[in-house]
Design an enzyme around this catalytic site. Structure first.
Site, PDB file in Angstrom:
ATOM      1  CB  CYS A   2     -12.513  24.903   6.774  1.00  0.00           C
ATOM      2  SG  CYS A   2     -11.065  23.942   7.292  1.00  0.00           S
ATOM      3  CD  GLU A 109     -10.624  29.488   1.916  1.00  0.00           C
ATOM      4  OE1 GLU A 109     -10.678  29.105   0.718  1.00  0.00           O
ATOM      5  OE2 GLU A 109     -11.295  28.982   2.818  1.00  0.00           O
TER       6      GLU A 109
END
Length: 247
Positions: A2, A109
């Site tokens: 992340c 992402e």
């Protein structure tokens, strides 16, 4: 992993979701990057040695262990693998004493493409909407010159559902019914909360392709989370070949 996320809820929504009061006003944040301040929710008792309830803190995203002398010579630890955090010297103290929640509306992402160095970004958010809580760790750091900084990291785990076809790692999500147990470092050792460090159900998140502008941390607008194509969908048969595509 992340490396970028967003918090676009209002302070009042954060207060209600995490049962806290007196969250300082903040604007919607669409592209939060490592080294920037992030909001963390902690148990009041862990900060003061007593007290009740929860507190919200602004923490530098990038954990600095207490034993580090000079942060300039230390890597930016914005993620920690949940599988090994309780044993790693950089994180084990925080796993025992400073577990936190990180409010988020979703995260970004990147999926690698066939082009050299190419990657396409996705905005990943809960299908049901609303706020989620990443599992976080905090580490107060004191410099030789008296500088005090609260620093933190986000725990990751193996991906599930749509995320597994974008990246192999994703943030650990703590569900509301587990907030208290995760934050209670006095009553629950790391081994007592190890069962929480897992991927959410396969259908928990949805993912949309977004513009590559999000790759630049200086871009901050709401357009960063606007889909530029249809959602990435799981195959109808989850136990089948698991093929996914944009359609």
């Amino acid at each position: 992993m992340c490396g970028r996320f967003g918090l676009i809820a209002s302070p009042e929504e954060v207060e209600e979701a995490f049962d806290i009061t007196a969250v300082d006003p903040f604007p919607p944040r669409y592209n939060i990057a490592p080294s920037q301040p992030i909001l963390m929710i902690v148990s009041a008792s862990e900060l003061t040695g007593g007290g009740e309830g929860r507190n919200a803190l602004l923490v530098r995203w990038g954990l600095i262990p207490a034993w580090v002398k000079d942060p300039k010579d230390f890597s930016l630890l914005f993620n920690a693998r949940s599988e090994t955090a309780a044993e790693k010297p950089a994180f084990r103290g925080s796993m025992r004493h400073f577990r936190t929640l990180v409010p988020a509306s979703g995260f970004f992402e990147w999926r690698r493409t066939g082009e050299k160095g190419g990657a396409e970004p996705f905005w990943i958010r809960p299908r049901q909407g609303g706020l989620i809580a990443f599992a976080g760790l905090m580490s107060p750091w004191l410099g030789a010159d008296g500088t005090e900084i609260d620093t933190g990291t986000i725990l990751t785990t193996s991906s599930s559902g749509v995320i597994s076809h974008i990246h192999e790692r994703s943030p650990v999500v703590i569900l509301p019914e587990d907030y208290e147990r995760w934050l209670d470092c006095r009553g629950h050792e790391p081994r007592d909360v190890a069962d929480l460090l897992k991927a959410p159900p396969a259908d928990f998140f949805e993912a949309f392709p977004v513009a590559k502008a999000v790759s630049n941390a200086r871009n901050l607008g709401a357009d960063l989370i606007e889909p530029i194509g249809p959602a990435l969908e799981r195959a109808p048969d989850e136990n089948g070949p698991g093929q996914m595509d944009l359609f």
